[in-house]
Design a protein around this motif. Structure first.
Motif, mmCIF file in Angstrom:
data_model
loop_
_atom_site.group_PDB
_atom_site.id
_atom_site.type_symbol
_atom_site.label_atom_id
_atom_site.label_comp_id
_atom_site.label_asym_id
_atom_site.label_seq_id
_atom_site.Cartn_x
_atom_site.Cartn_y
_atom_site.Cartn_z
ATOM 1 N N ARG A 23 0.834 -1.205 0.000
ATOM 2 C CA ARG A 23 0.000 0.000 0.000
ATOM 3 C C ARG A 23 0.871 1.259 0.000
ATOM 4 N NH1 ARG A 23 -4.566 0.487 -2.170
ATOM 5 N NH2 ARG A 23 -3.510 -1.133 -3.350
ATOM 6 N N GLY A 24 1.960 1.201 0.757
ATOM 7 C CA GLY A 24 2.850 2.365 0.811
ATOM 8 C C GLY A 24 3.375 2.689 -0.576
ATOM 9 N N LEU A 30 0.374 3.884 -2.890
ATOM 10 C CA LEU A 30 -0.153 5.223 -2.630
ATOM 11 C C LEU A 30 0.873 6.294 -2.986
ATOM 12 C CD1 LEU A 30 -2.148 4.684 0.650
ATOM 13 C CD2 LEU A 30 -3.027 5.127 -1.624
ATOM 14 N N ARG A 31 2.130 5.989 -2.726
ATOM 15 C CA ARG A 31 3.158 6.947 -3.106
ATOM 16 C C ARG A 31 3.141 7.139 -4.625
ATOM 17 N NH1 ARG A 31 9.076 6.024 -0.961
ATOM 18 N NH2 ARG A 31 7.957 6.369 0.973
ATOM 19 N N LEU A 62 -6.976 -1.793 3.094
ATOM 20 C CA LEU A 62 -7.014 -0.969 4.312
ATOM 21 C C LEU A 62 -7.935 -1.554 5.383
ATOM 22 C CD1 LEU A 62 -6.692 2.778 3.326
ATOM 23 C CD2 LEU A 62 -4.977 1.094 3.920
ATOM 24 N N ALA A 86 0.148 2.309 10.169
ATOM 25 C CA ALA A 86 0.013 2.272 8.714
ATOM 26 C C ALA A 86 -1.407 2.604 8.307
ATOM 27 C CB ALA A 86 0.394 0.890 8.202
ATOM 28 N N TYR A 87 -2.383 2.074 9.069
ATOM 29 C CA TYR A 87 -3.770 2.341 8.686
ATOM 30 C C TYR A 87 -4.061 3.837 8.730
ATOM 31 C CZ TYR A 87 -8.763 2.555 8.602
ATOM 32 O OH TYR A 87 -10.036 2.878 8.257
ATOM 33 N N ARG A 120 -2.013 6.348 8.597
ATOM 34 C CA ARG A 120 -1.238 7.044 7.579
ATOM 35 C C ARG A 120 -1.859 6.861 6.192
ATOM 36 N NH1 ARG A 120 3.747 9.083 6.470
ATOM 37 N NH2 ARG A 120 4.779 8.118 4.698
ATOM 38 N N PHE A 121 -2.202 5.625 5.887
ATOM 39 C CA PHE A 121 -2.720 5.339 4.557
ATOM 40 C C PHE A 121 -4.112 5.930 4.372
ATOM 41 C CE2 PHE A 121 0.086 1.352 4.311
ATOM 42 C CZ PHE A 121 1.165 2.164 4.042
ATOM 43 N N ARG A 140 -3.633 9.433 3.474
ATOM 44 C CA ARG A 140 -3.045 9.509 2.133
ATOM 45 C C ARG A 140 -4.124 9.258 1.064
ATOM 46 N NH1 ARG A 140 2.023 7.987 0.164
ATOM 47 N NH2 ARG A 140 2.999 8.861 1.997
#
Lengths: 230, 307
Positions: free
Chosen positions: A39-40, A43-44, A131, A195-196, A198-199, A202
């Protein structure tokens, strides 16, 4: 004595339910890390794609040219970023409706907006994949770990009841063993929570960018319809 | 672009690496906390909430004392039991005189009948007499038969009683033997327990004396003789030691009469300061330490020190 209490010895010496709990948590941690990394990266990439596409879109190039570039990339089976998909859906609908004779300008704009809304919701779905899994790992794994701990401590105290002298040395290994489960639960949960959160922010940012673009694009098309119509 | 496919691949790789590293650390027995834990250990801990459990010997001695008296008591009721059995057999004898009684009674009635009949009819007298005799004989016979039946019944009853008594005796004998066996086993167990306790106590006593000697040696090594010290002086000190071997306090409980000598003894203990071997003992056998060295009195005598 310190050698006897290394984590591995504690894990191997744990009772079966505790071992099972540890296994579940280990698996959950592994999966959630797969999703965190994936996911990181995704999304980036989506954020970068949005910026790049917006800069090319607003550079004043021909929209037909942009659409055709996209067609070529699709034929080559290459990646088409999310914003571009929204743009393509809207533009395709606009061209189709515009070619029909006697189409009402308002209905053309409404059709374009509808097409872009569909594309937007599809893109949102793509952004949000995995997510919910991260969210459930984040919220559930501490409880699973706690269950393992409670079970282990129960066993430790049952063992203590069978002894004549209740010493700390008799319970301490059992409790240490049980606490490994909580540690494992937290180990799985903490990265997932971070992470959740943050994502989620994002995804909101990227999706907001898509929506703004869709609004702006429909504005441009609206202007074009009325200028050609007159 | 192939980015999306490789995105999963790198993600899986990252996760596998991370968890593999974690597993490796766990298996290799990595535990960073233990060094810090050792550092955090305080120099001594004073905890007075310990209830010293006196080892078994005293209760073991008192237990056999209590359990031995009961042994004579079970045999006590036994001797009287055979006695009541003897009076029972004679019982069948007294009834024997009873059966003859009906005989005179039958005679009387027969005689009376004969007398009444005699004045009226002499001829009938003979007949009556004969019938009377017959009746008498019949009566006698019946009585005899009755007596015999009674006798046999009584004998039978007596035999049954005897049999029952014999069975009872046998049962009692078996019960008595069983009880004796149990008592013997119990006694043996108690003796074994007592012996074990005595051995443990002896071992404890031995280690106490060796540790006592060690303490005395250490104190003697740190003692500097005051000029006023004489051979016959002795001072009683009460020393408190915590499980780390650290001396927590020295008090003179009985003075030698010479303050300088008392002071020298106290300062010898203070200079010794810490008894490492007592720390070992406290770790090895906390009970023994609590019992004998937590707080103990030491008689400090220069003649022990070969002056």
């Amino acid at each position: 004595m310190t050698n006897d209490l290394s984590f591995w010895v504690l894990i191997v010496g744990a009772t079966l339910p505790v071992k099972f709990v540890l296994l579940i948590l280990f698996g959950a941690s592994m999966l959630s890390w797969v999703m965190i990394v994936q996911r990181g990266l995704y999304l980036r990439g989506a954020g970068a794609d949005l910026k790049r596409f917006e800069s090319t879109f607003w550079s004043g190039g021909d929209l037909n040219q942009l659409f055709n570039d996209g067609n070529v990339r699709l034929q080559n089976n290459q990646h088409v970023p999310g914003v571009e998909a929204v743009f393509r859906a809207g533009f395709r609908e606009f061209n189709r409706l515009n070619q029909q004779r006697g189409a009402d300008p308002d209905s053309i704009v409404a059709g374009v907006e509808r097409a872009m809304r569909v594309a937007l919701s599809r893109e949102e779905e793509k952004l949000n994949t995995h997510l919910p899994f991260l969210a459930s790992v984040a919220s559930v794994s501490p409880y699973i770990g706690l269950f393992g701990t409670v079970w282990g401590i129960m066993q430790a105290f049952r063992g203590l009841a069978g002894m004549q002298q209740a010493t700390l040395a008799a319970v301490a290994p059992g409790i240490a063993e049980a606490l490994v489960a909580t540690a494992m639960g937290l180990f799985a949960a903490i990265p997932a929570v971070i992470a959740y959160n943050r994502f989620a922010t994002r995804v909101e940012q990227v999706y907001g960018g898509y929506q703004t673009f869709a609004e702006e694009f429909s504005g441009i098309l609206h202007r074009r319809i009325y200028s050609t119509g007159k | 672009m192939a980015r999306r496919g490789s995105g999963y691949r790198t993600a899986v790789l990252c996760s596998a690496l991370l968890h593999g590293g974690l597993l490796y650390l766990l298996i290799s027995g990595w535990h960073p906390e233990f060094h810090r834990r050792e550092l955090a250990q305080p120099s001594y801990i004073e905890a007075t909430l310990l209830q010293v459990e006196r080892p078994a010997p005293q209760p073991a001695k008192s237990a056999p004392a209590k359990s031995e008296p009961p042994k004579p008591t079970p045999p006590a009721p036994e001797p009287p039991k055979p006695e009541p059995l003897k009076p029972e057999p004679p019982k069948p004898e007294p009834p024997k005189p009873e059966p003859p009684k009906p005989k005179p009674a039958a005679d009387d009635t027969a005689a009376k009948q004969a007398e009444q009949v005699a004045p009226e009819k002499a001829a009938q007298q003979k007949l009556a007499q004969e019938t009377a005799v017959k009746e008498k004989m019949a009566l006698q016979k019946a009585a005899q038969e009755k007596a015999a039946a009674e006798k046999t019944a009584k004998e039978k009853a007596a035999k049954e009683q005897e049999k029952a008594a014999k069975e009872k005796l046998a049962k009692e004998k078996a019960a008595r033997e069983k009880a004796e066996q149990e008592a013997r086993a119990q006694r043996e167990q108690q003796q074994a327990a007592q012996q074990a306790a005595e051995q443990a106590q002896a071992a404890a006593q031995q280690s106490v004396s060796t540790y006592g000697d060690y303490v005395r040696d250490r104190i003697a090594g740190n003692w500097s003789r005051p000029p006023s010290a004489r051979r016959d002086m002795q001072v009683e000190l009460q020393i408190r030691i915590v499980p780390t071997g650290q001396v927590m306090g020295v008090v003179v409980t009985r003075s030698s009469g010479d303050p300088a000598f008392d002071q020298s003894a106290v300062s010898a203990v203070e200079r010794a300061g810490r008894f490492d071997r007592l720390q070992e003992l406290a770790r090895k056998d906390p009970l023994l330490f609590e019992q004998y060295f937590r707080k103990f009195t030491l008689v400090f005598r220069p003649e022990d020190l070969r002056l």
